[in-house]
Design an enzyme around this catalytic site. Structure first.
Site, mmCIF file in Angstrom:
data_model
loop_
_atom_site.group_PDB
_atom_site.id
_atom_site.type_symbol
_atom_site.label_atom_id
_atom_site.label_comp_id
_atom_site.label_asym_id
_atom_site.label_seq_id
_atom_site.Cartn_x
_atom_site.Cartn_y
_atom_site.Cartn_z
ATOM 1 N N GLU A 298 0.261 -3.738 -7.143
ATOM 2 C CA GLU A 298 -0.757 -3.888 -8.187
ATOM 3 C C GLU A 298 -0.148 -4.575 -9.401
ATOM 4 O OE1 GLU A 298 -3.323 0.137 -7.061
ATOM 5 O OE2 GLU A 298 -2.665 -0.211 -9.126
ATOM 6 N N GLU B 265 8.887 -6.116 -0.300
ATOM 7 C CA GLU B 265 9.207 -4.894 0.452
ATOM 8 C C GLU B 265 10.405 -4.148 -0.132
ATOM 9 O OE1 GLU B 265 8.909 -4.803 4.724
ATOM 10 O OE2 GLU B 265 7.736 -6.645 4.728
#
Length: 384
Positions: free
Chosen positions: A123, A358
């Protein structure tokens, strides 16, 4: 390319056959034209599905060594092909590991290359800090209503199905998150903008405005979203290291071809001791990365419940080492190394994002340190 690593005890004959078969396929099918990145990714997903390679991307039993070998091989041939394969696995990882039979119908489509998937966790205000997720899901009318924003979502704008993580409020912080399966044509889901990056991939900023989902869109249990996300990343994080390894191998091969063909001061560059020293450093980094990547993959395939430490080590070392190997290859190419469109220039742009997504490198260091300290303290307490 050096294939001696395939004889290491991490692998079985089926892994060696997989690597050889995919390499043969990739030599014929890759690289593809990256001019229209959306079209290229759609075409790659379809081609990987038709070739049967995507059957390894998901399912009730994920073979991490196979995933790593596929990503390494594809990355060596075409970074966008690696991206297309990886997102089919990561995007549906939550469904592979926690999905219901009805949710797995989507998995059948993504494994066949008939649908494109995406993993929507990041986000604007919470990248590495997942506990700060603000996208919210509330129960209403026998289902769920989602509101919020997601950004840097791979396959955003071209995906057919998203796994979305949202706050459902069962507890504070990370313990109050849940995972949902969200078809791309659901009303209220908007692609706000596409994001351009140095190595073009389909990325987007998404907005969810009153998105309504049925009760059975929930993956696993309410409040289990953080555990689901971390479990998925535990499985797929070593494969990021494998992709970096593929980039590094290609850079090393390109560099060795260059120095054996290029004359400098009346002799091949490969005869210069300084150049040989650079090649030694590059080869060492490649092998060390391979050992860490395939140790992590082997450990998971042998039944380890968690490989958080091993996966973090594999990703951190392989991505950082690949950046150094590729940088050195550019240096050995001289001016041609920064000429747009050359293999090492493309690799230089491709590798940078892997040190961020990641779990950025600094986050991996925290994970490794906490695991090492935890083991030390546990052993000390047991000894006392």
């Amino acid at each position: 390319m050096d294939r001696s690593f395939l004889d290491w005890p991490f692998f079985e004959d089926r892994h060696r056959e997989l690597a050889a078969g995919l390499d043969e396929w990739a030599r014929d099918a890759l690289p593809v034209d990256h001019g229209d990145v959306d079209a290229a990714c759609r075409g790659l997903v379809a081609a990987l599905g038709d070739g049967g390679w995507l059957r390894h991307s998901g399912g009730e039993k994920l073979d991490i060594r196979s995933l790593c070998l596929i990503r390494e091989t594809l990355a060596r041939h075409d970074g966008l092909a690696d991206f297309a394969f990886a997102m089919q696995g990561l995007g549906m990882g939550a469904v592979s590991l926690f999905g219901t039979p009805s949710q797995r119908e989507w998995l059948e489509r993504t494994r066949a290359g008939q649908a494109i998937s995406a993993f929507a966790l990041t986000e604007p205000g919470s990248g590495s800090d997942v506990a700060r997720t603000s996208t919210a899901a509330r129960r209403e009318g026998g289902g769920w209503v989602l509101d919020g924003e997601k950004t840097y979502i791979s396959n955003g704008g071209i995906a057919d199905i998203y796994v979305i993580f949202a706050r459902t409020g069962e507890a504070e912080g990370a313990k109050g998150l849940s995972a949902f399966l969200l078809p791309a044509d659901t009303p209220g889901l908007e692609v706000v903008s596409r994001i351009e990056v140095i190595a073009p991939h389909p990325l987007a900023h998404l907005r969810l405005d009153g998105v309504r989902l049925p009760e059975d869109a929930l993956i696993g249990e309410a409040g289990a979203g953080f555990r689901i996300a971390m479990t998925v990343l535990d499985h797929f994080r070593p494969t990021v290291g494998a992709a970096a390894l593929g980039f590094a191998r290609r850079a090393l091969d390109e560099a060795m071809a260059r120095i054996t063909e290029r004359q400098l001061f009346g002799a091949p560059m490969s005869e210069l001791q300084m150049v040989q020293g650079h090649i030694a450093d590059m080869a060492l980094k490649v092998d060390a990365s391979a050992l860490l990547v395939y140790r992590a993959a082997w450990a998971k395939d042998q039944g380890a419940a968690r490989i958080t430490r091993e996966a973090a080590m594999a990703k951190l070392h392989a991505t950082e080492a690949a950046q150094q190997v590729i940088d050195q290859a550019v240096q050995l190419f001289g001016g041609d190394g920064v000429r747009s469109g050359t293999p090492v220039e493309s690799l230089y742009r491709e590798i940078r994002a892997l040190r961020i997504y990641e779990g950025a490198s600094d986050v991996q260091k925290l994970i490794i340190a906490r695991a090492a300290l935890g083991d030390f303290l546990a052993d000390r307490d047991q000894a006392s």
